[in-house]
Design a protein around this motif. Structure first.
Motif, PDB file in Angstrom:
ATOM      1  N   MET A   1       0.850  -1.173   0.000  1.00  0.00           N
ATOM      2  CA  MET A   1       0.000   0.000   0.000  1.00  0.00           C
ATOM      3  C   MET A   1       0.897   1.238   0.000  1.00  0.00           C
ATOM      4  O   MET A   1       1.762   1.377   0.850  1.00  0.00           O
ATOM      5  CB  MET A   1      -0.891  -0.004   1.244  1.00  0.00           C
ATOM      6  CG  MET A   1      -1.566   1.324   1.482  1.00  0.00           C
ATOM      7  SD  MET A   1      -2.531   1.397   2.995  1.00  0.00           S
ATOM      8  CE  MET A   1      -3.877   0.373   2.525  1.00  0.00           C
ATOM      9  N   GLU A   2       0.680   2.116  -0.965  1.00  0.00           N
ATOM     10  CA  GLU A   2       1.463   3.347  -1.053  1.00  0.00           C
ATOM     11  C   GLU A   2       0.578   4.539  -0.731  1.00  0.00           C
ATOM     12  O   GLU A   2      -0.564   4.621  -1.202  1.00  0.00           O
ATOM     13  CB  GLU A   2       2.075   3.469  -2.437  1.00  0.00           C
ATOM     14  CG  GLU A   2       3.067   2.352  -2.694  1.00  0.00           C
ATOM     15  CD  GLU A   2       3.882   2.556  -3.947  1.00  0.00           C
ATOM     16  OE1 GLU A   2       3.972   3.704  -4.415  1.00  0.00           O
ATOM     17  OE2 GLU A   2       4.413   1.563  -4.438  1.00  0.00           O
ATOM     18  N   LEU A   3       1.130   5.452   0.065  1.00  0.00           N
ATOM     19  CA  LEU A   3       0.402   6.646   0.499  1.00  0.00           C
ATOM     20  C   LEU A   3       1.286   7.869   0.341  1.00  0.00           C
ATOM     21  O   LEU A   3       2.508   7.784   0.496  1.00  0.00           O
ATOM     22  CB  LEU A   3       0.002   6.517   1.977  1.00  0.00           C
ATOM     23  CG  LEU A   3      -0.816   5.285   2.368  1.00  0.00           C
ATOM     24  CD1 LEU A   3      -0.808   5.112   3.869  1.00  0.00           C
ATOM     25  CD2 LEU A   3      -2.223   5.426   1.850  1.00  0.00           C
ATOM     26  N   VAL A   4       0.665   8.997   0.053  1.00  0.00           N
ATOM     27  CA  VAL A   4       1.354  10.287   0.043  1.00  0.00           C
ATOM     28  C   VAL A   4       0.469  11.251   0.820  1.00  0.00           C
ATOM     29  O   VAL A   4      -0.736  11.331   0.578  1.00  0.00           O
ATOM     30  CB  VAL A   4       1.582  10.814  -1.393  1.00  0.00           C
ATOM     31  CG1 VAL A   4       2.228  12.193  -1.355  1.00  0.00           C
ATOM     32  CG2 VAL A   4       2.429   9.841  -2.206  1.00  0.00           C
ATOM     33  N   GLU A  26      -7.615  10.058   7.130  1.00  0.00           N
ATOM     34  CA  GLU A  26      -7.978   9.253   5.960  1.00  0.00           C
ATOM     35  C   GLU A  26      -6.951   8.157   5.700  1.00  0.00           C
ATOM     36  O   GLU A  26      -7.295   6.989   5.476  1.00  0.00           O
ATOM     37  CB  GLU A  26      -8.141  10.143   4.729  1.00  0.00           C
ATOM     38  CG  GLU A  26      -8.580   9.390   3.496  1.00  0.00           C
ATOM     39  CD  GLU A  26      -8.805  10.314   2.304  1.00  0.00           C
ATOM     40  OE1 GLU A  26      -8.684   9.807   1.175  1.00  0.00           O
ATOM     41  OE2 GLU A  26      -9.103  11.510   2.484  1.00  0.00           O
ATOM     42  N   GLU A  27      -5.675   8.515   5.741  1.00  0.00           N
ATOM     43  CA  GLU A  27      -4.618   7.539   5.506  1.00  0.00           C
ATOM     44  C   GLU A  27      -4.530   6.542   6.659  1.00  0.00           C
ATOM     45  O   GLU A  27      -4.273   5.356   6.449  1.00  0.00           O
ATOM     46  CB  GLU A  27      -3.275   8.250   5.289  1.00  0.00           C
ATOM     47  CG  GLU A  27      -3.164   8.948   3.953  1.00  0.00           C
ATOM     48  CD  GLU A  27      -3.844  10.309   3.875  1.00  0.00           C
ATOM     49  OE1 GLU A  27      -4.436  10.767   4.883  1.00  0.00           O
ATOM     50  OE2 GLU A  27      -3.793  10.927   2.790  1.00  0.00           O
ATOM     51  N   SER A  28      -4.779   6.998   7.891  1.00  0.00           N
ATOM     52  CA  SER A  28      -4.790   6.082   9.035  1.00  0.00           C
ATOM     53  C   SER A  28      -5.888   5.039   8.879  1.00  0.00           C
ATOM     54  O   SER A  28      -5.686   3.857   9.188  1.00  0.00           O
ATOM     55  CB  SER A  28      -4.978   6.853  10.349  1.00  0.00           C
ATOM     56  OG  SER A  28      -3.807   7.568  10.687  1.00  0.00           O
ATOM     57  N   ALA A  29      -7.045   5.450   8.376  1.00  0.00           N
ATOM     58  CA  ALA A  29      -8.149   4.509   8.143  1.00  0.00           C
ATOM     59  C   ALA A  29      -7.743   3.474   7.101  1.00  0.00           C
ATOM     60  O   ALA A  29      -8.031   2.275   7.261  1.00  0.00           O
ATOM     61  CB  ALA A  29      -9.408   5.252   7.706  1.00  0.00           C
ATOM     62  N   ASP A  30      -7.062   3.898   6.048  1.00  0.00           N
ATOM     63  CA  ASP A  30      -6.584   2.961   5.022  1.00  0.00           C
ATOM     64  C   ASP A  30      -5.596   1.961   5.627  1.00  0.00           C
ATOM     65  O   ASP A  30      -5.645   0.764   5.321  1.00  0.00           O
ATOM     66  CB  ASP A  30      -5.915   3.707   3.868  1.00  0.00           C
ATOM     67  CG  ASP A  30      -6.895   4.539   3.044  1.00  0.00           C
ATOM     68  OD1 ASP A  30      -8.113   4.282   3.116  1.00  0.00           O
ATOM     69  OD2 ASP A  30      -6.421   5.444   2.330  1.00  0.00           O
ATOM     70  N   ILE A  31      -4.714   2.442   6.485  1.00  0.00           N
ATOM     71  CA  ILE A  31      -3.719   1.570   7.121  1.00  0.00           C
ATOM     72  C   ILE A  31      -4.402   0.564   8.043  1.00  0.00           C
ATOM     73  O   ILE A  31      -4.043  -0.619   8.060  1.00  0.00           O
ATOM     74  CB  ILE A  31      -2.673   2.404   7.884  1.00  0.00           C
ATOM     75  CG1 ILE A  31      -1.838   3.225   6.896  1.00  0.00           C
ATOM     76  CG2 ILE A  31      -1.782   1.500   8.737  1.00  0.00           C
ATOM     77  CD1 ILE A  31      -0.993   4.307   7.534  1.00  0.00           C
ATOM     78  N   ARG A  32      -5.402   1.005   8.794  1.00  0.00           N
ATOM     79  CA  ARG A  32      -6.120   0.088   9.687  1.00  0.00           C
ATOM     80  C   ARG A  32      -6.730  -1.087   8.918  1.00  0.00           C
ATOM     81  O   ARG A  32      -6.812  -2.191   9.435  1.00  0.00           O
ATOM     82  CB  ARG A  32      -7.201   0.826  10.481  1.00  0.00           C
ATOM     83  CG  ARG A  32      -6.661   1.574  11.676  1.00  0.00           C
ATOM     84  CD  ARG A  32      -7.764   2.036  12.609  1.00  0.00           C
ATOM     85  NE  ARG A  32      -8.739   2.908  11.978  1.00  0.00           N
ATOM     86  CZ  ARG A  32      -8.600   4.218  11.809  1.00  0.00           C
ATOM     87  NH1 ARG A  32      -7.507   4.829  12.226  1.00  0.00           N
ATOM     88  NH2 ARG A  32      -9.550   4.920  11.223  1.00  0.00           N
TER      89      ARG A  32
END
Length: 97
Positions: A1-4, A26-32
């Motif tokens: 998973m890639e995030l910026v 938002e990115e924390s939700a994706d990581i969870r």
């Protein structure tokens, strides 16, 4: 998973100061959503990250439903980063294979 994402460097004052970049909601939700496939214990999430020209590997710390990206001196000093600085982070969550 890639995030910026972009966020502000914070200082955690304790027995010795530590610096972090809070991962936005938002990115924390994706990581969870993928945390079970990434964590190796204690809820920490291994990542590869880049800020400016400095690339590094570390683990996100869980905090209040989100995550904190730790910034060691080896990351902060080349970029001249301190608390309050805005940074853009490119980050890859390292999933277990």
């Amino acid at each position: 998973m890639e995030l910026v994402f972009s966020a502000q460097v914070i200082e955690w004052r304790g027995p010795s100061p530590h610096y972090f970049v809070p991962v936005p909601d938002e990115e924390s939700a994706d990581i969870r959503e993928v945390a079970a496939m990434a964590t190796y214990g204690w809820g920490v999430i291994p990542v590869r990250a880049r800020i400016g020209e400095t690339a590094f590997e570390t683990s996100l710390f869980p905090k209040d439903g989100g995550y904190l990206l730790p910034l060691k001196a080896a990351v902060r000093k080349p970029q001249d980063l301190t608390a309050g600085d805005d940074v853009t982070v490119e980050m890859t969550v390292r999933l277990r294979t």
